[in-house]
Design an enzyme around this catalytic site. Structure first.
Site, PDB file in Angstrom:
ATOM      1  N   THR A  39       0.851  -1.185   0.000  1.00 36.76           N
ATOM      2  CA  THR A  39       0.000   0.000   0.000  1.00 36.76           C
ATOM      3  C   THR A  39       0.889   1.238   0.000  1.00 36.76           C
ATOM      4  O   THR A  39       2.095   1.148   0.225  1.00 36.76           O
ATOM      5  CB  THR A  39      -0.897   0.038   1.259  1.00 36.76           C
ATOM      6  OG1 THR A  39      -0.069   0.162   2.431  1.00 36.76           O
ATOM      7  CG2 THR A  39      -1.752  -1.218   1.370  1.00 36.76           C
ATOM      8  N   VAL A  70       3.693  -1.054   4.277  1.00 33.79           N
ATOM      9  CA  VAL A  70       2.965   0.155   4.655  1.00 33.79           C
ATOM     10  C   VAL A  70       3.941   1.321   4.742  1.00 33.79           C
ATOM     11  O   VAL A  70       4.996   1.209   5.374  1.00 33.79           O
ATOM     12  CB  VAL A  70       2.251  -0.038   6.010  1.00 33.79           C
ATOM     13  CG1 VAL A  70       1.491   1.220   6.400  1.00 33.79           C
ATOM     14  CG2 VAL A  70       1.307  -1.239   5.953  1.00 33.79           C
ATOM     15  N   VAL A  97       8.032  -1.769   6.561  1.00 31.04           N
ATOM     16  CA  VAL A  97       7.803  -0.327   6.601  1.00 31.04           C
ATOM     17  C   VAL A  97       8.462   0.303   5.375  1.00 31.04           C
ATOM     18  O   VAL A  97       9.666   0.147   5.155  1.00 31.04           O
ATOM     19  CB  VAL A  97       8.368   0.287   7.892  1.00 31.04           C
ATOM     20  CG1 VAL A  97       8.162   1.798   7.890  1.00 31.04           C
ATOM     21  CG2 VAL A  97       7.702  -0.343   9.110  1.00 31.04           C
ATOM     22  N   LYS A  98       7.673   1.014   4.595  1.00 30.53           N
ATOM     23  CA  LYS A  98       8.177   1.660   3.382  1.00 30.53           C
ATOM     24  C   LYS A  98       8.715   3.045   3.724  1.00 30.53           C
ATOM     25  O   LYS A  98       8.009   3.879   4.303  1.00 30.53           O
ATOM     26  CB  LYS A  98       7.060   1.764   2.339  1.00 30.53           C
ATOM     27  CG  LYS A  98       6.562   0.422   1.847  1.00 30.53           C
ATOM     28  CD  LYS A  98       5.348   0.558   0.936  1.00 30.53           C
ATOM     29  CE  LYS A  98       5.674   1.258  -0.363  1.00 30.53           C
ATOM     30  NZ  LYS A  98       4.486   1.310  -1.262  1.00 30.53           N
ATOM     31  N   ILE A  99       9.962   3.268   3.350  1.00 28.70           N
ATOM     32  CA  ILE A  99      10.653   4.528   3.639  1.00 28.70           C
ATOM     33  C   ILE A  99      11.118   5.148   2.321  1.00 28.70           C
ATOM     34  O   ILE A  99      11.773   4.483   1.514  1.00 28.70           O
ATOM     35  CB  ILE A  99      11.882   4.302   4.541  1.00 28.70           C
ATOM     36  CG1 ILE A  99      11.512   3.523   5.807  1.00 28.70           C
ATOM     37  CG2 ILE A  99      12.553   5.629   4.867  1.00 28.70           C
ATOM     38  CD1 ILE A  99      10.787   4.301   6.846  1.00 28.70           C
TER      39      ILE A  99
END
Length: 237
Positions: A39, A70, A97-99
């Site tokens: 997402t 996310v 975790v998307k950074i």
């Protein structure tokens, strides 16, 4: 070197859904071998609902072990770390975790990697962004295939170059290709053996949507029914 080649050959490209519509996710999961869901803030905004409500429903459906990616929204490293803590607290430690792959993002990645948090470096347009993200601790690097094309460059080749850079430099990071416009792009990267592709439901459907396939199946059924009667199958003929 032989062991490395063997391990590479044993890997299979993961196929991930790029959407937050739970009904679409369920439909795709019903028919296809899916490895998880990605997402981003724009995808979540389309739902018109509170982000964690949507994400918790997705996590409950796909299970604790399936991949869920996310994205943080904060722009500075401190805020990104705080976002990451909340994401993993609510959605589980298996969540990626998307950074964003920018200076503040690299700083956040280095800090979060020390905590053992799984990381996906996103908003990647160049191989050097991906290299720096991998060196900072990212588990995945997500180049935007179609968006790179729209800038006048070659998105598929960029993803291949990133894959090669990771392998040539002994980096454990994998390519998670994103932003596809058609199934041919997915095929090209599948043939190359990248780590994963995250694809919108309509593009996944397009992987096997072909009039020739439908026509061949219809012909088989017509011939069989001509032999044993209309509506008959191998279970009741």
């Amino acid at each position: 070197r032989t062991d490395t080649v063997k391990n590479e050959e044993e890997k299979t490209m993961k196929l991930i859904i790029d959407d937050a519509n739970l009904e679409l996710i369920k439909s795709v999961y019903e028919f296809y071998p899916i490895d998880g869901v990605t997402t981003n803030p724009s995808i979540l905004a389309k739902s018109g609902r509170k982000p964690y409500e949507v994400l918790k429903e997705i996590r409950a459906f796909i299970g604790e072990e399936a991949e869920l990616h996310v994205q943080v929204v904060a722009k500075d490293a401190k805020g990104m770390v705080e976002d990451a803590h909340r994401i993993t607290e609510v959605l589980g430690s298996s969540t990626y975790v998307k950074i964003p792959s920018v200076p503040e993002g690299f700083k956040a990645m280095k800090a979060l990697k020390k905590e053992g948090i799984r990381l996906t470096a996103t908003a990647i347009y160049t191989p050097m962004q991906a290299f720096l993200a991998a060196k900072s601790g990212a588990d995945y690097a997500a180049p935007y295939i179609n968006r790179i094309d729209n800038m006048g460059y070659n998105g598929i080749q960029t993803a291949k170059d990133i894959h090669d850079i990771f392998r040539d430099n002994g980096l454990a990071c994998e390519v998670l290709a994103a932003s596809f416009k058609n199934s041919q792009q997915v095929l090209e990267l599948c043939k190359y053996g990248i780590g994963a592709s995250t694809v919108a439901p309509d593009v996944i459907e397009g992987l096997v949507k072909n009039p020739a396939i439908t026509s061949a199946i219809d012909d088989f059924i017509k011939d069989f029914e001509g032999l044993v009667g209309k509506g008959k199958t191998m279970s009741n003929c």
